[in-house]
Design an enzyme around this catalytic site. Structure first.
Site, short mmCIF file in Angstrom:
data_model
loop_
_atom_site.label_atom_id
_atom_site.label_comp_id
_atom_site.label_asym_id
_atom_site.label_seq_id
_atom_site.Cartn_x
_atom_site.Cartn_y
_atom_site.Cartn_z
N HIS A 176 37.64 20.36 49.23
CA HIS A 176 37.92 19.95 47.85
C HIS A 176 36.70 19.33 47.19
CE1 HIS A 176 41.73 19.81 50.05
NE2 HIS A 176 42.35 20.05 48.92
N PHE A 221 40.78 22.74 42.08
CA PHE A 221 39.47 22.62 42.72
C PHE A 221 38.80 23.99 42.79
CE2 PHE A 221 42.15 19.20 44.23
CZ PHE A 221 41.33 18.09 44.05
N LEU A 274 52.40 27.70 43.07
CA LEU A 274 51.21 27.36 43.84
C LEU A 274 50.61 28.63 44.45
CD1 LEU A 274 52.32 24.11 45.68
CD2 LEU A 274 50.90 24.34 43.65
N SER A 275 50.16 29.52 43.58
CA SER A 275 49.57 30.76 44.05
C SER A 275 48.44 31.12 43.10
CB SER A 275 50.63 31.87 44.08
OG SER A 275 50.00 33.11 44.31
N GLU A 276 47.24 30.68 43.46
CA GLU A 276 46.09 30.89 42.57
C GLU A 276 45.86 32.36 42.29
OE1 GLU A 276 45.96 28.86 45.22
OE2 GLU A 276 45.76 26.90 44.24
N ASP A 307 36.98 25.02 44.83
CA ASP A 307 37.04 25.46 46.23
C ASP A 307 38.17 26.48 46.47
OD1 ASP A 307 35.58 22.70 47.65
OD2 ASP A 307 36.52 22.54 45.68
#
Lengths: 339, 370
Positions: free
Chosen positions: A139, A93, A68-70, A95
């Site tokens: 979102h 998303f 979970l690390s864009e 966002d």
């Protein structure tokens, strides 16, 4: 042969067919396989809305769940693209893109330019956009204008299942980074979609309705609403009397200026519809270009129909009011026709 | 008085997806005498505009359909009956008319496209009728079997009709090893073998006509008659259509190209353009069309003259042309010795769509003679 598919199925089929065609196409993202590294069943999720479901087992080793690390996995995907892969990264998303602006704006979008054309970054970043999903301010944004602003990025936002498949295939085959924007509220929309692969070229707007009185320019979810407004206003409809031409931009960068300008030169009126916030939006961009290029053809002021300049509200009542409606589009047409 | 003397005019079903159509206007007045094939009224769908034609002779006794009104397929639009049938009986017929909901399953069956696995690959086709000789409809370059939407049902009344998507076209296989006239003819033979069709009447439009002639030359016993509509293979001249069709990339380029097919340009609806564009964008189609165009029409000259191979062994042949054909000149119509020739005014390359009733009647008469 053509069958009726939802946009979700059409996107899944595009990914599946391109992965089968080209071994270099890989998928990366959060929960797109599901359960990796845990006890859960693999392929349980297929992404937050199930778009990639089924691909994990069809293409072993090529559907990669990421931490979970864009900023980390988008950077990794861009690096893989620079090294010859064709990654399709799913960023949930749009966002969330903020944490990887450097990777996208300064790296992916600049490589070809800064390295004399010797480097290319054929990456597709798929992300959900738009309001109406009761997902609140972080979102639900329509951030298409941010990416359209950056040279070196291509920005796509389909309005229906047929276009989604053809534009996604084109995105994967394209050698430049593409931001592929999927509207959450269109995933279940249906259209006839050929089973065969096909690509829709970038920079070609689709004239979805012919009309001689007023041009309406829209994209994504707004195309359906513009069509609804056009139907209400048509001489056969309840509000009677105006034939609108509706243009679906399909790709925001590159953008098909010719189709927009040709249309306004015939109709003399323009309403720009954009689900994004009004300032520095696609609507303001199109309005400015038309004012500059065919001012003399205009018979009335250009009108913009956009979301207000506020975050997307969490209150369902306010959220519904926030998104431009068919009634608001029809009112804008009526207003420009009256002047 | 028997109700069988009263014939309903109903909203036709032109193509699989048609569910309703709009009456745009009547071409005949109440009381007009009617012959088979006469155009009675005009109907428009989102795909195409066309005329509803009489399937029975008589007198137009009642116009039920109102212009600018949309009706479902099979809705009653008018009544044909002999002059002797009293008005009261016509009134009663109209009042009691019930749209044949029919058997939904049967309806789907009749409309369904079918697929045949042939040595060339999978070919899509449609079948109508079930009595009489076999008749195969062959479309032209870049076309598909739906080009025959105004013909397939009418011809199905007297023959077992097969309309075929040629390889590389419609929903048939796109990956064709060597796109040329020989391989397309072989595909037709393979299709006939697969379906167990010993022989058939061949009706070919444009490129399809050249294939039909070549088939007749290669396997004379399998072709009972030829109907060549604005056919390729009868001369060397050809307009820029094929090159322009291949080159057109978007709707803006494609629309004027498709308009050259018709004498009446308004026949080219947005839906028609969109459908062709969707076909052209399928993977493999562009390469196929380029190769086929080069092989058959390279250098803007027709490269094959199957008509020459037919000398002395041609089956009964009918040649039909639209006088305003802008793709292949109508002057070619006289180039097949021994053939019956009919050049139709007010129609272009798609004469079988623009003047469907007349063309259907000509084909039926030709088959009956052959």
């Amino acid at each position: 042969m053509a069958r009726t598919l939802t946009m979700r199925q059409a996107i899944n089929e595009a990914l599946d067919q391109e992965m089968a065609r080209d071994q270099n196409v890989i998928l990366m993202g959060e929960d797109i396989a599901g359960g990796q590294g845990g006890d859960g069943e693999l392929d349980a999720w297929g992404g937050p809305l199930g778009v990639t479901k089924g691909l994990y087992h069809k293409h072993p080793g090529r559907v990669l769940d990421t931490p979970l690390s864009e900023s980390a996995f988008i950077g990794a995907a861009i690096g893989a693209a620079a090294c010859g892969m064709r990654p399709v990264a799913e960023l949930m998303f749009l966002d969330f893109m903020g944490v990887c602006f450097d990777q996208i704006f300064n790296q992916a979008a600049k490589f070809k330019y800064m390295f004399g054309g010797k480097a290319q970054t054929p990456i597709v970043i798929r992300a959900m956009v738009g309001a109406g999903f009761r997902a609140a301010a972080q979102h639900s944004q329509m951030l298409t204008p941010l990416f359209t602003h950056i040279p070196g990025l291509k920005v796509v936002c389909p309005s229906n299942a047929y276009d989604a498949k053809g534009l996604l295939i084109q995105s994967i085959r394209d050698n430049d980074p593409v931001i592929f924007c999927e509207h959450k509220n269109l995933y279940d929309s249906q259209a006839d979609v050929p089973a065969e692969s096909y690509a829709i070229p970038f920079g070609e707007a689709n004239v979805v309705r012919d009309g001689g009185d007023c041009t309406i320019v829209a994209y994504g979810l707004m195309v359906g609403r513009a069509m609804e407004a056009a139907k209400q206003l048509s001489p056969k409809g309840p509000k009677g009397g105006v034939e609108c031409e509706v243009i679906d931009l399909r790709t925001l960068s590159p953008i098909d200026w010719d189709t927009v300008i040709d249309s306004v030169e015939r109709t003399g009126r323009l309403v720009c519809v954009d689900e994004a916030n009004p300032r520095c939006s696609i609507a303001s961009d199109v309005s400015a270009m038309v004012a500059q290029e065919c001012f003399k053809a205009l018979k009335g002021p250009i009108r913009m129909v956009t979301a207000p300049h506020t975050p997307v509200p969490f209150s369902p009542v306010l959220e519904d009011l926030y998104i431009p409606s068919a009634a608001a589009i029809a009112a804008a047409v009526t207003k420009t026709m009256a002047q | 008085m028997s109700a069988s003397r009263i014939v309903p005019i109903v909203m036709p079903k032109w193509g699989l997806s048609m569910k309703e159509g709009k009456v745009t206007g009547w071409l005949l007045e109440d009381g007009s005498p009617i012959n088979i094939g006469d155009a009675i009224l005009e109907v428009e769908t989102d795909k195409i505009a066309g005329a509803v034609e009489a399937s029975e002779p008589g007198v137009l006794r009642r116009r039920v359909g109102t212009p600018d009104t949309v009706y479902p397929v099979k809705a009653l639009l008018g009544v044909i009956a002999e002059a002797a049938v009293p008005d009261a009986e016509i009134d009663a017929y109209v009042a009691s008319y019930v749209m044949p909901a029919a058997d939904e399953g049967e309806e789907d069956q009749a409309a369904k496209y079918e697929f045949a696995d042939t040595p060339t690959g999978t070919l899509r086709y449609a079948r109508r009728g079930g009595a009489g000789d076999n008749l195969i409809l062959l479309h032209g370059f870049g076309g598909d079997l739906d080009n025959f939407l105004f013909n397939i049902d009418a011809l199905g009344e007297t023959a077992t009709v097969y309309a075929l998507d040629l390889p590389g076209h419609g929903q048939s296989i796109k990956n064709v090893a060597k796109p040329d006239l020989a391989s397309l003819t072989a595909a037709l033979a393979g299709f006939m073998d697969k379906l167990g069709l010993k022989d058939a009447h061949l009706v070919g439009h444009s490129l399809g006509g050249a294939i039909a002639m070549r088939m007749a030359a290669e396997a004379p016993g399998r072709v009972k008659s030829l109907t060549l509509i604005c056919s390729a293979g009868l001369g060397s001249e050809i307009g820029s259509y094929v090159d322009d069709f291949v080159a057109a990339q978007g709707r803006k380029d494609l629309k004027p190209v498709l308009e050259t097919l018709f004498a009446d340009k308004s026949q080219v609806s947005r839906q028609l353009v969109d459908d062709v564009l969707k076909y052209k964008r399928l993977d493999g189609v562009d390469a196929f069309l380029k190769a086929l165009a080069q092989a058959v029409f390279g250098g803007r000259k027709q490269q094959d003259f199957p008509a020459a191979q037919l000398a002395g062994k041609a089956p009964p042949a009918l040649v039909i042309w639209g006088r305003e054909d802008a793709v292949i000149p109508a002057a070619h119509a006289g180039n097949l010795p021994g053939a019956t020739v009919k050049v139709i005014d007010g129609a272009g390359h798609m004469v079988f769509m623009e003047k469907a009733g007349e063309v259907n009647a000509l084909i039926k008469a030709h088959i009956a003679r052959s």
